[in-house]
Design an enzyme around this catalytic site. Structure first.
Site, PDB file in Angstrom:
ATOM      1  N   ASP A  33       0.786  -1.194   0.026  1.00  0.00           N
ATOM      2  CA  ASP A  33      -0.021  -0.128   0.039  1.00  0.00           C
ATOM      3  C   ASP A  33       0.841   1.325   0.116  1.00  0.00           C
ATOM      4  O   ASP A  33       0.581   2.249  -0.757  1.00  0.00           O
ATOM      5  CB  ASP A  33      -1.034  -0.194   1.194  1.00  0.00           C
ATOM      6  CG  ASP A  33      -0.495  -0.084   2.603  1.00  0.00           C
ATOM      7  OD1 ASP A  33       0.804  -0.621   2.582  1.00  0.00           O
ATOM      8  OD2 ASP A  33      -1.059   0.161   3.531  1.00  0.00           O
ATOM      9  N   ALA A 119      -2.563  -6.410  17.065  1.00  0.00           N
ATOM     10  CA  ALA A 119      -2.718  -8.005  16.496  1.00  0.00           C
ATOM     11  C   ALA A 119      -2.636  -7.688  14.894  1.00  0.00           C
ATOM     12  O   ALA A 119      -2.446  -8.908  14.490  1.00  0.00           O
ATOM     13  CB  ALA A 119      -3.886  -8.685  17.053  1.00  0.00           C
ATOM     14  N   ASP A 168      -6.118   0.292   5.332  1.00  0.00           N
ATOM     15  CA  ASP A 168      -6.546  -0.027   6.759  1.00  0.00           C
ATOM     16  C   ASP A 168      -8.092   0.889   6.928  1.00  0.00           C
ATOM     17  O   ASP A 168      -9.155   0.470   7.097  1.00  0.00           O
ATOM     18  CB  ASP A 168      -5.850   0.119   7.956  1.00  0.00           C
ATOM     19  CG  ASP A 168      -4.571  -0.921   7.911  1.00  0.00           C
ATOM     20  OD1 ASP A 168      -4.700  -1.727   7.150  1.00  0.00           O
ATOM     21  OD2 ASP A 168      -3.812  -0.747   8.911  1.00  0.00           O
ATOM     22  N   TYR A 217       8.867  -1.094  10.112  1.00  0.00           N
ATOM     23  CA  TYR A 217       8.044  -0.592   8.884  1.00  0.00           C
ATOM     24  C   TYR A 217       8.549   0.699   8.189  1.00  0.00           C
ATOM     25  O   TYR A 217       8.880   0.848   6.851  1.00  0.00           O
ATOM     26  CB  TYR A 217       6.615  -0.252   9.619  1.00  0.00           C
ATOM     27  CG  TYR A 217       5.550   0.660   8.480  1.00  0.00           C
ATOM     28  CD1 TYR A 217       4.424  -0.244   8.001  1.00  0.00           C
ATOM     29  CD2 TYR A 217       5.922   1.981   8.263  1.00  0.00           C
ATOM     30  CE1 TYR A 217       3.709   0.606   7.152  1.00  0.00           C
ATOM     31  CE2 TYR A 217       4.841   2.506   7.382  1.00  0.00           C
ATOM     32  CZ  TYR A 217       3.836   1.714   6.947  1.00  0.00           C
ATOM     33  OH  TYR A 217       3.046   2.257   6.016  1.00  0.00           O
TER      34      TYR A 217
END
Length: 381
Positions: A33, A119, A168, A217
């Site tokens: 993404d 999670a 998301d 990340y």
């Protein structure tokens, strides 16, 4: 206790407005993404729910049922709260709504849900999208759905201070029951892809918090940008790894070196897997879809190096079970969850077997959620 009951208990009256924003699981398309690529997530039937009512002033009083804590802030001066960071998603959404010209009113609200935190199921996006949907419904604001998605991402990036792509927030807002969502993260075009009813999405939580996820990340983001710069030096017109063809990558392999080549190879190959996955899902070829999920995990493990021993163990155990079509890690990695596509009539037995074998192998309890693709906040609102 429902969120309506929690609101009544906290504020002594029923709420005016209730909205729900789901968590998500990404079926395939990981770490694509933020490289302008393609993703295929589904909203799940675990969500964050808001309940609230107006106040006559500019004060916002907030109660979190998940944290058992309450805060308040003025809409005239919205600052980051380092002592109660759970409230910053709502604060950021509220701040940027007002900066964009929306006149908010004071409110009392409670929120909480059953999306597991840390999670990889996007509990933060659900909180952000839920906050925007709450304000829109409470105050009758006419907000474009894609604007809400961008606003929620901006709150996480600029106010909370966590880098993330837009997937998301997009799926939490615009998911559809019994469908996945194919999203082009460059131009934000999307379409819903039907999921056959004879399969279940089974999510296995490794029980390991994603402690490295944010820092790694940022490392991967930098590595992807470095790879784009190196490939551009070969004369290929690229803005992001989305633009890189397998032949471009092969031609630049010597310049990239092993590490950058592997990082880029994951993203380039993953984009191709997503495009194929959409075609085979629309054709009803679940076996091929599952094999693409498997290849995705192997690439994340070997090329992108964002898996973990616990995630690998869950995937290995899952692939041995009857009825499983595909298994892979989902989310940023270094902990969190795996996603599994399982034939519906085998889902319960799959869940029990994976949980038992994982505890025997790793010594940790894996929570297993048998999920259904659900409507997003702006579909069900």
């Amino acid at each position: 206790m429902t969120i309506e009951q929690a609101f009544q208990q906290t504020y002594g009256a029923p709420p005016e407005t209730v909205v729900r924003a789901p968590g998500r699981v990404n079926l395939i398309g990981e770490h694509t993404d933020y490289n302008d690529g393609f993703v295929l997530p589904a909203a799940i039937d675990r969500a964050v729910t808001y309940a609230g009512r107006r106040r006559p002033d500019r004060l916002v009083r907030v109660h979190s049922t998940d944290f058992g804590a309450s805060v308040e802030f003025s809409l005239d001066e919205i600052r980051k709260d380092r002592q109660n960071p759970w409230s910053n998603f709502l604060r950021g959404v509220s701040k940027f709504l007002q900066e964009d010209g929306q006149r908010l009113a004071g409110a009392e609200l409670a929120f909480g849900g059953d999306v597991p935190r840390e999670a990889g199921l996007s509990s933060s996006a659900a909180v952000e999208v839920g906050a925007a949907a709450f304000w829109a419904k409470l105050l009758g604001l006419a907000l474009d759905p894609v604007y809400i998605v961008k606003l929620a991402r901006r709150a996480e990036n600029e106010f909370v201070g966590v880098p993330c792509g837009i997937m998301d927030q997009f799926i939490s807002a615009l998911g559809r029951r019994d469908h996945a969502l194919f999203l082009d993260c460059r131009d934000l075009t999307y379409r819903h892809v039907p999921l056959r009813k004879d399969v279940k999405i089974v999510v296995c939580n490794s029980g390991v918090k994603r402690a490295l996820a944010q820092s790694e990340y940022e490392v991967r983001l930098k590595q992807c940008r470095q790879a784009v710069s190196v490939i551009a030096e070969t004369g290929v017109p690229v803005k992001s790894l989305r633009d890189v063809k397998p032949s471009d990558l092969a031609a630049a392999r010597g310049r990239l070196g092993d590490l950058l080549w592997r990082r880029a190879h994951h993203v380039v190959s993953e984009n191709h897997r997503v495009l194929e996955a959409v075609k085979v899902l629309e054709a009803g070829d679940l076996e091929r879809f599952g094999s693409l999920m498997n290849a995705s995990h192997d690439s994340l493990r070997d090329d992108y190096e964002v898996s973990s021993k616990e995630l690998d163990a869950l995937v290995e155990i899952a692939r041995k079970q009857p009825g499983v079509l595909g298994a892979r890690m989902t989310g940023a990695g270094f902990g969190g969850c795996t996603v599994n596509l399982v034939r519906a009539d085998a889902a319960e037995a799959f869940a029990a077997a994976v949980s038992k074998s994982y505890q025997e192998a790793i010594g940790l309890k894996a929570e297993v959620y048998i999920c259904q693709a659900s409507d997003g906040a702006l579909v069900s609102a």
